[in-house]
Design a protein around this motif. Structure first.
Motif, PDB file in Angstrom:
ATOM      1  N   LEU A  44      -2.278  13.025  33.424  1.00 49.56           N
ATOM      2  CA  LEU A  44      -1.391  12.840  34.570  1.00 49.56           C
ATOM      3  C   LEU A  44      -1.177  11.360  34.860  1.00 49.56           C
ATOM      4  CD1 LEU A  44      -2.698  15.633  36.983  1.00 49.56           C
ATOM      5  CD2 LEU A  44      -0.810  15.730  35.354  1.00 49.56           C
ATOM      6  N   ARG A  45      -2.249  10.565  34.777  1.00 52.83           N
ATOM      7  CA  ARG A  45      -2.117   9.124  35.037  1.00 52.83           C
ATOM      8  C   ARG A  45      -1.194   8.468  34.009  1.00 52.83           C
ATOM      9  NH1 ARG A  45      -8.013   9.335  35.604  1.00 52.83           N
ATOM     10  NH2 ARG A  45      -8.540   9.588  37.804  1.00 52.83           N
ATOM     11  N   TRP A  46      -1.348   8.826  32.742  1.00 51.68           N
ATOM     12  CA  TRP A  46      -0.505   8.239  31.704  1.00 51.68           C
ATOM     13  C   TRP A  46       0.956   8.667  31.889  1.00 51.68           C
ATOM     14  CZ3 TRP A  46      -1.337   4.786  27.717  1.00 51.68           C
ATOM     15  CH2 TRP A  46      -2.657   4.358  27.542  1.00 51.68           C
ATOM     16  N   THR A  47       1.161   9.915  32.293  1.00 48.05           N
ATOM     17  CA  THR A  47       2.530  10.394  32.517  1.00 48.05           C
ATOM     18  C   THR A  47       3.201   9.612  33.634  1.00 48.05           C
ATOM     19  OG1 THR A  47       1.904  12.634  31.816  1.00 48.05           O
ATOM     20  CG2 THR A  47       3.929  12.405  33.105  1.00 48.05           C
ATOM     21  N   LEU A  48       2.504   9.422  34.738  1.00 46.72           N
ATOM     22  CA  LEU A  48       3.081   8.700  35.869  1.00 46.72           C
ATOM     23  C   LEU A  48       3.292   7.225  35.541  1.00 46.72           C
ATOM     24  CD1 LEU A  48       1.112  10.347  38.822  1.00 46.72           C
ATOM     25  CD2 LEU A  48       3.462  10.789  38.092  1.00 46.72           C
ATOM     26  N   ALA A  49       2.401   6.654  34.733  1.00 49.66           N
ATOM     27  CA  ALA A  49       2.578   5.256  34.325  1.00 49.66           C
ATOM     28  C   ALA A  49       3.827   5.107  33.456  1.00 49.66           C
ATOM     29  CB  ALA A  49       1.345   4.765  33.574  1.00 49.66           C
ATOM     30  N   GLY A  50       4.012   6.020  32.504  1.00 46.62           N
ATOM     31  CA  GLY A  50       5.201   5.977  31.661  1.00 46.62           C
ATOM     32  C   GLY A  50       6.476   6.156  32.460  1.00 46.62           C
ATOM     33  N   PHE A  51       6.432   7.047  33.450  1.00 47.76           N
ATOM     34  CA  PHE A  51       7.606   7.251  34.302  1.00 47.76           C
ATOM     35  C   PHE A  51       7.889   5.999  35.132  1.00 47.76           C
ATOM     36  CE2 PHE A  51       9.118   8.455  38.588  1.00 47.76           C
ATOM     37  CZ  PHE A  51      10.404   8.848  38.240  1.00 47.76           C
ATOM     38  N   ALA A  52       6.849   5.340  35.634  1.00 49.04           N
ATOM     39  CA  ALA A  52       7.031   4.132  36.444  1.00 49.04           C
ATOM     40  C   ALA A  52       7.731   3.040  35.630  1.00 49.04           C
ATOM     41  CB  ALA A  52       5.682   3.634  36.956  1.00 49.04           C
ATOM     42  N   PHE A  53       7.321   2.868  34.370  1.00 51.48           N
ATOM     43  CA  PHE A  53       7.978   1.872  33.513  1.00 51.48           C
ATOM     44  C   PHE A  53       9.456   2.230  33.306  1.00 51.48           C
ATOM     45  CE2 PHE A  53       3.638   0.909  31.577  1.00 51.48           C
ATOM     46  CZ  PHE A  53       3.531  -0.309  32.224  1.00 51.48           C
ATOM     47  N   LEU A  54       9.734   3.514  33.076  1.00 52.90           N
ATOM     48  CA  LEU A  54      11.119   3.929  32.846  1.00 52.90           C
ATOM     49  C   LEU A  54      11.949   3.771  34.117  1.00 52.90           C
ATOM     50  CD1 LEU A  54      12.737   5.008  30.459  1.00 52.90           C
ATOM     51  CD2 LEU A  54      12.430   7.306  31.381  1.00 52.90           C
ATOM     52  N   LEU A  55      11.332   4.050  35.261  1.00 55.91           N
ATOM     53  CA  LEU A  55      12.032   3.886  36.534  1.00 55.91           C
ATOM     54  C   LEU A  55      12.414   2.422  36.749  1.00 55.91           C
ATOM     55  CD1 LEU A  55      12.947   5.345  39.137  1.00 55.91           C
ATOM     56  CD2 LEU A  55      10.737   4.734  40.124  1.00 55.91           C
ATOM     57  N   LEU A  56      11.498   1.506  36.430  1.00 56.16           N
ATOM     58  CA  LEU A  56      11.795   0.083  36.544  1.00 56.16           C
ATOM     59  C   LEU A  56      12.896  -0.334  35.571  1.00 56.16           C
ATOM     60  CD1 LEU A  56       8.201  -1.403  36.896  1.00 56.16           C
ATOM     61  CD2 LEU A  56       9.978  -1.354  38.642  1.00 56.16           C
ATOM     62  N   SER A  57      12.930   0.318  34.420  1.00 54.43           N
ATOM     63  CA  SER A  57      13.961  -0.001  33.441  1.00 54.43           C
ATOM     64  C   SER A  57      15.348   0.348  33.955  1.00 54.43           C
ATOM     65  CB  SER A  57      13.687   0.766  32.142  1.00 54.43           C
ATOM     66  OG  SER A  57      14.789   0.687  31.266  1.00 54.43           O
ATOM     67  N   TYR A  58      15.475   1.491  34.634  1.00 50.77           N
ATOM     68  CA  TYR A  58      16.793   1.959  35.045  1.00 50.77           C
ATOM     69  C   TYR A  58      17.224   1.430  36.406  1.00 50.77           C
ATOM     70  CZ  TYR A  58      17.491   5.164  31.193  1.00 50.77           C
ATOM     71  OH  TYR A  58      17.705   5.679  29.942  1.00 50.77           O
ATOM     72  N   THR A  59      16.269   1.153  37.274  1.00 53.33           N
ATOM     73  CA  THR A  59      16.643   0.760  38.633  1.00 53.33           C
ATOM     74  C   THR A  59      16.347  -0.701  38.931  1.00 53.33           C
ATOM     75  OG1 THR A  59      14.479   1.361  39.559  1.00 53.33           O
ATOM     76  CG2 THR A  59      16.145   3.088  39.437  1.00 53.33           C
ATOM     77  N   GLY A  60      15.668  -1.378  38.016  1.00 53.12           N
ATOM     78  CA  GLY A  60      15.204  -2.725  38.342  1.00 53.12           C
ATOM     79  C   GLY A  60      16.257  -3.799  38.300  1.00 53.12           C
ATOM     80  N   SER A  61      17.346  -3.591  37.552  1.00 55.94           N
ATOM     81  CA  SER A  61      18.307  -4.677  37.358  1.00 55.94           C
ATOM     82  C   SER A  61      18.963  -5.118  38.645  1.00 55.94           C
ATOM     83  CB  SER A  61      19.374  -4.234  36.358  1.00 55.94           C
ATOM     84  OG  SER A  61      20.042  -3.094  36.817  1.00 55.94           O
ATOM     85  N   ARG A  62      19.253  -4.185  39.538  1.00 57.93           N
ATOM     86  CA  ARG A  62      19.962  -4.533  40.758  1.00 57.93           C
ATOM     87  C   ARG A  62      19.089  -4.415  42.000  1.00 57.93           C
ATOM     88  NH1 ARG A  62      25.011  -6.655  39.232  1.00 57.93           N
ATOM     89  NH2 ARG A  62      25.358  -5.819  37.144  1.00 57.93           N
ATOM     90  N   PHE A  63      17.802  -4.121  41.810  1.00 57.61           N
ATOM     91  CA  PHE A  63      16.956  -3.863  42.979  1.00 57.61           C
ATOM     92  C   PHE A  63      15.614  -4.565  42.850  1.00 57.61           C
ATOM     93  CE2 PHE A  63      14.206  -1.059  45.555  1.00 57.61           C
ATOM     94  CZ  PHE A  63      14.875  -1.185  46.755  1.00 57.61           C
ATOM     95  N   VAL A  64      14.752  -4.048  41.995  1.00 59.56           N
ATOM     96  CA  VAL A  64      13.394  -4.584  41.898  1.00 59.56           C
ATOM     97  C   VAL A  64      13.393  -6.008  41.367  1.00 59.56           C
ATOM     98  CG1 VAL A  64      11.138  -4.257  40.824  1.00 59.56           C
ATOM     99  CG2 VAL A  64      12.444  -2.280  41.587  1.00 59.56           C
ATOM    100  N   LEU A  65      14.184  -6.277  40.316  1.00 55.16           N
ATOM    101  CA  LEU A  65      14.161  -7.597  39.706  1.00 55.16           C
ATOM    102  C   LEU A  65      14.615  -8.676  40.684  1.00 55.16           C
ATOM    103  CD1 LEU A  65      13.502  -8.920  37.010  1.00 55.16           C
ATOM    104  CD2 LEU A  65      15.924  -8.819  36.452  1.00 55.16           C
ATOM    105  N   GLU A  66      15.646  -8.375  41.494  1.00 56.54           N
ATOM    106  CA  GLU A  66      16.118  -9.356  42.463  1.00 56.54           C
ATOM    107  C   GLU A  66      15.047  -9.671  43.501  1.00 56.54           C
ATOM    108  OE1 GLU A  66      19.739  -8.051  44.142  1.00 56.54           O
ATOM    109  OE2 GLU A  66      20.872  -8.122  42.260  1.00 56.54           O
ATOM    110  N   VAL A  67      14.302  -8.631  43.920  1.00 63.07           N
ATOM    111  CA  VAL A  67      13.226  -8.849  44.886  1.00 63.07           C
ATOM    112  C   VAL A  67      12.149  -9.753  44.293  1.00 63.07           C
ATOM    113  CG1 VAL A  67      11.391  -7.745  46.212  1.00 63.07           C
ATOM    114  CG2 VAL A  67      13.656  -6.700  46.091  1.00 63.07           C
TER     115      VAL A  67
END
Length: 283
Positions: A252-275
């Motif tokens: 479960l921990r590995w699954t959530l970690a992999g999802f977190a990386f993918l989430l940052l990949s798709y949403t980070g360009s206009r949100f997380v990265l700017e922060v």
């Protein structure tokens, strides 16, 4: 009000009505009722409304319009399709107790944050194929992450002292109605295997598109880095499952970690990265 917002609101309303109908027996200390033909048809109708809203938002005359909210909405929509098909093979009606509220929230987010950006080179056929594969991978892994979250909650619930049926609250009765952990784990790894395969295709097609349009197979931007980290995380998880028999909380921990990386990949360009950049500048 745009067509996309109208259909996303209609989808949110449909998901909410279905969710209330499913949660009401739980609130009344009853069992989850199996989803019959009418229930499955209504769910398919809600998914169709959701799909129309996404098509109206993403496919615009000037190209392709994307945003972090639309990415989440697309992932949820694909996840609901996966569930709808999977439910014919395994009776997983109780999973809707989690999926329907999540679908309501994601649909509303797409209406509250409609602004995004136009995808460069959207007329390129290779890029369109790559985006389709990438969003499919995102949807499958999002559903896997929701399964992992549900299994974490269910595992903690099963380790609590046993309560009588009369003492259980609505959440406790909902957890009791869930499929066995072994069934959920089998479904989780089935989703991860398929998601990993589609994610591998995402990396390959992304490299081909990048090479055609930019002359580099793997540009080291944040999207590529986080996608590769997600791919590697799921690869290690599946290898650990095959070699070491990983399961339970480790999986479960590995699954959530992999999802977190993918989430940052798709949403980070206009949100997380700017922060992050703003904080770095201020610091």
């Amino acid at each position: 009000m745009s067509v996309s917002i109208v259909f996303h609101l209609l989808a949110a309303l449909a998901y909410a009505v279905l969710g209330i109908a499913l949660w009401r027996p739980i609130a009344q200390a009853s069992d989850v009722r199996p989803t019959g033909t009418i229930g499955r048809s209504c769910l398919l109708g809600a998914i169709a409304l959701h799909g129309v809203g996404l098509a109206a938002a993403v496919i615009v005359p000037s190209g392709l319009h994307l945003s972090w909210a639309l990415a989440l909405s697309t992932a949820m929509w694909l996840g609901m399709i996966v569930f709808w098909i999977e439910n014919f093979l395994l009776r997983l009606d109780s999973l809707l107790l989690l999926l329907l509220p999540a679908a309501v929230v994601v649909s509303l987010l797409a209406t509250l944050f409609p602004h995004g950006y136009l995808v460069p080179h959207a007329s390129n056929d290779w890029l369109r194929v790559h985006l389709l594969i990438a969003m499919t991978a995102y949807g499958l892994i999002t559903v896997a992450a929701l399964h992992a979250m549900l299994m974490t909650v269910l595992d903690r619930h099963l380790h609590r002292p046993i309560e009588s049926a009369g003492e259980q609250g609505a959440i406790g009765r909902a957890m009791t109605a869930m499929p066995p952990l072994l069934t959920l784990e089998q479904l989780l790894f089935r989703l991860i295997w398929i998601g990993f395969g589609v994610l591998t295709l995402t990396v390959l097609t992304g490299s081909a598109v990048s090479l055609r349009l930019g002359g580099r197979a793997l540009p080291m931007d944040h999207k590529t880095v986080f996608t590769l980290l997600s791919w590697a995380t799921f690869g290690v998880l599946l290898a650990g499952r095959h070699i070491q028999g990983w399961r339970g909380r480790v999986a479960l921990r590995w699954t959530l970690a992999g999802f977190a990386f993918l989430l940052l990949s798709y949403t980070g360009s206009r949100f997380v990265l700017e922060v992050i950049l703003q904080r770095g500048t201020l610091g």
